[in-house]
Design an enzyme around this catalytic site. Structure first.
Site, PDB file in Angstrom:
ATOM      1  CB  SER A 243      -8.249   0.700   5.949  1.00 49.03           C
ATOM      2  OG  SER A 243      -8.926   1.925   6.062  1.00 49.03           O
TER       3      SER A 243
ATOM      4  CE  LYS B 226      -3.892   1.970   2.706  1.00 46.64           C
ATOM      5  NZ  LYS B 226      -4.756   1.723   3.876  1.00 46.64           N
TER       6      LYS B 226
ATOM      7  CB  SER C  70      -8.053   3.604   3.040  1.00 49.23           C
ATOM      8  OG  SER C  70      -7.152   2.999   3.981  1.00 49.23           O
TER       9      SER C  70
END
Length: 393
Positions: free
Chosen positions: A135, A34, A111
């Protein structure tokens, strides 16, 4: 399989191959990272072009990234995140919305949206994301993945762009529970002294199950029935005694206050372009006074103690999210968002490990079932998930 670019999982220009050690427990496995984690020689953008432009390219890996490389895993790229990880939708105004492989017409959830999509599309064996308020857990559920949020503090968050440090944890997702376990065996510390799994009750708190959409219980019941004999009985006792809304309110206040403490000065000095939802969330966070946050934190810590006590002799079993993935362009209702956060905030505020398991499909959409254990029962919880998979195949 569609070409990599058609999934829109990776940050533009950030697909690459960074090889790990030749021999190690994760040799042969690939991962995506990420875009909150530092990877030496690659910019950390935090989902926002203005952040990317105003920060130097890191010259060292985040410790977790280094550990995975040392264990033999190879990085294939950096994945899209919602800006500063401050949303659960999965859309990014600047880089677009990653395509949910399980339901391409639906949002992937965030997210860690690109992370989930990269794993679900088979572009890597596992994906590393972060989980502050769901997330990792929510996009794993929406994309039909196994996903894990560790105990708070179990893994280093150094070299990771923060959102709310009291809740931020690295986590990971995969199509394979075996890969989930392999990663855990490398990065997680030993569990603290725990009760044996067969001495724990399986708890299905009625107040949590009342928050979910119709059909969830019937879709998951067959799996639950198979799981129950592995535990020392079954409980439906309420967890929050009708106070879930208060729990969520306290958590959101503390999270917002910490998010502004993390990024407020930079936002004020750089006036970045922030996407819809993110912009308004930071504006609200900027209004939270220290006194209000301190009261909320005191309340939240009391709520967390209730959860810890509940888990003394139990493992909580619950739907990961209270709703199915919404269609793109169709925002979740206020009720759905409230119910989702009511479930997701529990592990976050109490610093607990939670594993989400892709055990059902409802109306064609992925539906995750979660196990939540006591603090620092991470390895035990992952082993439980693997046993459940073996029971159900």
């Amino acid at each position: 399989m569609k070409a990599i670019e058609n999934w829109n999982a990776f940050v533009p220009g950030e697909t690459f191959l960074l090889e790990g050690q030749v021999k190690g427990p994760l040799s042969g496995l690939t991962l995506s990272v990420k875009d909150l984690f530092d990877v030496a020689g690659h910019p950390t953008g935090a989902g926002n072009p203005d952040w990317l432009a105003s920060h130097a390219v890191p010259d060292r890996h985040a410790p977790l990234v280094q550990t995975l490389l040392d264990a033999g895993a190879c990085i294939v790229g950096k994945t899209i995140t919602e800006e500063f990880a401050y949303s659960l939708v999965g859309e990014n105004m600047h880089y677009g919305t990653p395509v949910n492989p399980h339901n391409p017409d639906c949002i992937p959830g965030g997210s860690s949206s690109g992370a989930a999509v990269s794993a679900a599309a088979g572009l890597c064996d596992f994906a590393v994301g972060t989980d502050t308020a769901g997330s990792v857990r929510l996009p794993a559920s929406f994309c039909g993945l196994w996903g894990f949020r560790p105990s708070h503090g179990a893994l280093s968050s150094q070299g990771v762009v923060p959102l709310a440090p009291s809740f931020d944890v690295p986590g990971w997702m995969s199509k394979s529970v075996d890969h989930l376990l392999q990663v855990g065996s490398v990065v997680l510390p030993p569990d603290q002294k725990l009760a044996a799994p067969d001495r724990l009750k399986l708890a299905l708190p009625e107040d949590l199950w009342l928050r979910v959409q119709p059909g969830f219980r019937s879709a998951l019941q067959a799996s639950i029935d198979r799981i129950v004999p592995s535990f020392q009985g079954l409980s439906h006792a309420s967890l929050a005694q009708d106070h879930l809304q208060a729990w969520q309110d306290a958590f959101r206040c503390v999270q917002g206050h910490e998010a502004w403490a993390s990024h407020g000065a930079w936002i004020r000095s750089h006036q970045p372009r922030l996407g819809p939802g993110i912009k308004e969330r930071f504006e609200w966070a900027s209004t939270i006074q220290d006194e209000e946050a301190n009261r909320a934190r005191a309340s939240m810590l009391k709520h967390a103690e209730v959860v810890h006590a509940y888990l003394d002799d139990a493992v909580i079993c619950m739907p990961t999210v209270a709703n199915l993935a919404p269609l793109k362009g169709h925002a979740s209702s206020d009720e759905d968002r409230t119910n989702a956060m009511s479930l997701l905030c529990i592990a976050s505020m109490a610093g607990l490990p939670q594993v989400t398991m892709p055990l059902a499909v409802l109306d064609g959409k992925a539906l995750g079932l979660s196990l939540m254990g006591g603090r620092h029962s991470d390895r035990q919880l992952l082993a439980m998930a693997q046993r459940i998979r073996n029971m159900l195949i």
